[in-house]
Design a protein around this motif. Structure first.
Motif, PDB file in Angstrom:
ATOM      1  N   ASP A 151       1.037  -1.175   0.140  1.00  0.00           N
ATOM      2  CA  ASP A 151       0.079   0.069   0.116  1.00  0.00           C
ATOM      3  C   ASP A 151       0.810   1.295   0.076  1.00  0.00           C
ATOM      4  OD1 ASP A 151      -2.058  -1.566  -0.078  1.00  0.00           O
ATOM      5  OD2 ASP A 151      -2.567  -1.486   2.113  1.00  0.00           O
ATOM      6  N   ILE A 152       1.758   1.171   0.898  1.00  0.00           N
ATOM      7  CA  ILE A 152       2.792   2.400   0.812  1.00  0.00           C
ATOM      8  C   ILE A 152       3.224   2.732  -0.284  1.00  0.00           C
ATOM      9  CG2 ILE A 152       4.952   3.345   1.943  1.00  0.00           C
ATOM     10  CD1 ILE A 152       3.877   1.840   4.627  1.00  0.00           C
ATOM     11  N   GLU A 153       4.010   1.656  -1.061  1.00  0.00           N
ATOM     12  CA  GLU A 153       4.778   1.744  -2.272  1.00  0.00           C
ATOM     13  C   GLU A 153       3.821   2.369  -3.380  1.00  0.00           C
ATOM     14  OE1 GLU A 153       8.158  -1.704  -2.363  1.00  0.00           O
ATOM     15  OE2 GLU A 153       5.923  -2.425  -2.458  1.00  0.00           O
ATOM     16  N   LEU A 154       2.578   1.741  -3.465  1.00  0.00           N
ATOM     17  CA  LEU A 154       1.497   2.283  -4.476  1.00  0.00           C
ATOM     18  C   LEU A 154       0.967   3.684  -4.125  1.00  0.00           C
ATOM     19  CD1 LEU A 154      -1.144  -0.621  -4.698  1.00  0.00           C
ATOM     20  CD2 LEU A 154       0.156   0.458  -6.422  1.00  0.00           C
ATOM     21  N   TRP A 155       1.063   4.202  -2.908  1.00  0.00           N
ATOM     22  CA  TRP A 155       0.623   5.360  -2.486  1.00  0.00           C
ATOM     23  C   TRP A 155       1.835   6.400  -3.120  1.00  0.00           C
ATOM     24  CZ3 TRP A 155      -3.467   8.044  -0.971  1.00  0.00           C
ATOM     25  CH2 TRP A 155      -3.306   9.335  -0.560  1.00  0.00           C
ATOM     26  N   HIS A 156       2.993   5.976  -2.916  1.00  0.00           N
ATOM     27  CA  HIS A 156       4.185   6.845  -3.335  1.00  0.00           C
ATOM     28  C   HIS A 156       4.194   6.856  -4.825  1.00  0.00           C
ATOM     29  CE1 HIS A 156       5.563   7.960   0.585  1.00  0.00           C
ATOM     30  NE2 HIS A 156       5.900   6.679   1.045  1.00  0.00           N
ATOM     31  N   ASN A 157       4.106   5.599  -5.425  1.00  0.00           N
ATOM     32  CA  ASN A 157       4.141   5.724  -6.963  1.00  0.00           C
ATOM     33  C   ASN A 157       3.168   6.498  -7.390  1.00  0.00           C
ATOM     34  OD1 ASN A 157       2.939   4.250  -9.475  1.00  0.00           O
ATOM     35  ND2 ASN A 157       4.915   3.276  -9.229  1.00  0.00           N
ATOM     36  N   MET A 158       1.818   6.408  -7.131  1.00  0.00           N
ATOM     37  CA  MET A 158       0.721   7.232  -7.445  1.00  0.00           C
ATOM     38  C   MET A 158       0.752   8.767  -7.422  1.00  0.00           C
ATOM     39  SD  MET A 158      -2.182   4.349  -6.765  1.00  0.00           S
ATOM     40  CE  MET A 158      -2.368   2.836  -7.790  1.00  0.00           C
TER      41      MET A 158
END
Length: 152
Positions: free
Chosen positions: A104-111
């Motif tokens: 979730d954290i990687e996705l958040w930063h990526n998005m």
């Protein structure tokens, strides 16, 4: 202004199939089949079976992509839609082009790095979805748990 119903029988259909139940069915189906979305630029792609395709359309999630496949349908989700399915509903895992699942954290930063206004878009999207409102092409359409529909 009161609710506006589009199409003959729409009010009865909404009363018999509230959006909250449709979203719950979608959540269950995606979890059961262990669906994975593919992060692709500023969108997420998902291959859905025929049942999931029908539910995705009913729940107003994603945009169908025309392909030559007969038994499956591909869908494209905006980043806020995909993150909502992943983080809020916990029914979709998202992988990168190497097939590695993103946290979730990687996705958040990526998005957030891909779309400058992602924070605001996701906050608005999740707020409206949690109230059983859905975003459609021509504007906002409210579908509440009591099955009222109105367009703006």
């Amino acid at each position: 202004m009161g609710p506006r119903w589009k199409g003959k029988g729409s009010k009865a259909k909404a009363a018999s199939e509230p959006i909250s139940g449709i979203v719950s069915s979608l959540q269950s189906s995606l979890i059961t089949t262990n669906c994975k979305g593919l992060l692709s630029g500023c969108s997420v792609l998902l291959e859905a079976n025929l049942e999931q395709s029908e539910i995705l359309n009913s729940a107003c999630f994603g945009r169908a992509i025309t392909t030559s496949q007969k038994h499956n349908q591909w869908y494209e989700f905006g980043l806020e839609e995909a993150f909502y399915l992943c983080y809020t509903l916990k029914c979709l895992d998202i992988v990168d082009h190497d097939g590695i699942m993103k946290s979730d954290i990687e996705l958040w930063h990526n998005m957030c790095s891909k779309v400058e206004t992602f924070l605001e878009l996701y906050k608005a999207y999740s707020h409206l979805r949690n109230k059983n409102w859905v975003s459609i092409r021509c504007g906002l359409c409210c579908i509440s748990s009591s099955s009222s529909i109105s367009s703006f």
